[in-house]
Design an enzyme around this catalytic site. Sequence first.
Site, short mmCIF file in Angstrom:
data_model
loop_
_atom_site.label_atom_id
_atom_site.label_comp_id
_atom_site.label_asym_id
_atom_site.label_seq_id
_atom_site.Cartn_x
_atom_site.Cartn_y
_atom_site.Cartn_z
N ALA A 50 0.79 -1.24 0.00
CA ALA A 50 0.00 0.00 0.00
C ALA A 50 0.83 1.29 0.00
CB ALA A 50 -0.97 -0.04 1.18
N GLN A 201 3.72 -13.22 -1.88
CA GLN A 201 4.46 -12.08 -1.31
C GLN A 201 5.20 -12.48 -0.03
OE1 GLN A 201 1.27 -11.95 -2.35
NE2 GLN A 201 0.71 -9.94 -3.11
N ASP A 242 -4.28 -2.30 3.89
CA ASP A 242 -4.44 -1.54 2.64
C ASP A 242 -5.48 -0.45 2.78
OD1 ASP A 242 -3.34 -4.33 1.94
OD2 ASP A 242 -2.84 -3.04 0.24
O1 MRU Z 1 -1.26 -7.09 -3.39
P1 MRU Z 1 -0.16 -6.42 -2.62
O2 MRU Z 1 1.11 -7.18 -2.60
O3 MRU Z 1 0.02 -4.98 -2.98
O4 MRU Z 1 -0.73 -6.45 -1.14
C1 MRU Z 1 0.04 -5.92 -0.10
C2 MRU Z 1 -0.54 -6.14 1.21
O5 MRU Z 1 -1.62 -6.66 1.37
C3 MRU Z 1 0.20 -5.61 2.37
O6 MRU Z 1 0.04 -6.45 3.46
C4 MRU Z 1 -0.39 -4.23 2.66
O7 MRU Z 1 -0.28 -3.43 1.52
C5 MRU Z 1 0.27 -3.56 3.76
S1 MRU Z 1 1.85 -3.00 3.24
C6 MRU Z 1 2.57 -2.18 4.42
#
Ligand code: MRU
Length: 350
Positions: A50, A201, A242
């Site tokens: 995010a 991830q 997010d």
């Molecule tokens: O789909 P992504 O990899 O962008 O999702 C990221 C996440 O869900 C993270 O846990 C979230 O953005 C928090 S990042 C500090």
Amino acid sequence: MKGVKLPLLWENDKLKLIDQRKLPLEETYVEYDTHEGAFDGIKLMVVRGAPLIGFTGLYGMVLYAQNHPKSSVEDFNKAADYLNTARPTAVNLSYELNRTKELAKNYFDKNGTLEGVREDLLTLAKESFDRLGRDNLAMAQSALKELESLYGDRKLNVITLCNTGYLACGPMGTALGVIAHLHENNRIEHVYASETRPYLQGGRLTAYELCQLNVPHSIIVEGSFSYLMKTKKIDAIFIGADRIVLNGDTANKVGSSTLSIVAKRYGVPFYVVAPTSSFDFDAKTGSEIEIEMRPEEEILSCQGVRIAPMQSTALNPSFDVTDHEDIAAIFCEKGMIKNPNTEEVTRVCL
Ligand code: MRU
């Protein structure tokens, strides 16, 4: 962060993003010199997480101003609105883009032109990036304090999901920033990093960061949450966010809600760590959050190789909403929101 390849760089008037699709096996950068390029970087997941998506939006608008010095305010806003459609769930993108719009409006009101606004946008982008580093440290310090009040100074076993480290945030991470801070203070026994199907991830990016920090860890699959909490002494769960809405409901990577429900069943505190730029105070409950649906292909194939029957389809919601009642506390730079609800979120943040 010393000695690591930063995920976002501004060099020679270009935006450089580490290609997170290729980590941990390849550490390569992709260069962008247009805001359309920055849009693709977000959409195609070269960059994700995010806060970093938000910063990419900011630098995307620096690129727009650089390439369109004589832009009208209307066209500037159109470019920002276009960038905002790259991914829907993380509110940081619209938060940062709204700030660029506000800056451009004020600049135009003062100067009667947007010529020269690029410099102010660049300053905004750099300052926001640096400020998040300070905010993340503040969140990590208040999380450490809370854990000390619960467990004293013993070492802890924690679970985390998705990637919330510097790759997702730029300077230091949110949930993984807490874990790094606990490790620096000799408080980590073991980290269980959930692999985060289907995009991995956790298995790719969180594990990569934990290796760099020398944190003892194991990669787990989301299906093992109950097993882990039943058989290992899990002390705490840390995830990022997010979008956090007014009553404390929190959208994060799909699987977070399941994790929170299992944690409640076993009495393990479930913590969310996020800056206030991840809060959407206009939305009252989690039902107002748009959940991104990602391509079926991410589930049906693995590393480009089809693994499911050719006639099967898949459903790929990328996020889910954790009910505020299942969250022990949210740590943001303004402090700890314990047992979050509308009253508490308002008291700490607004
Ligand atoms: O789909 P992504 O990899 O962008 O999702 C990221 C996440 O869900 C993270 O846990 C979230 O953005 C928090 S990042 C500090």
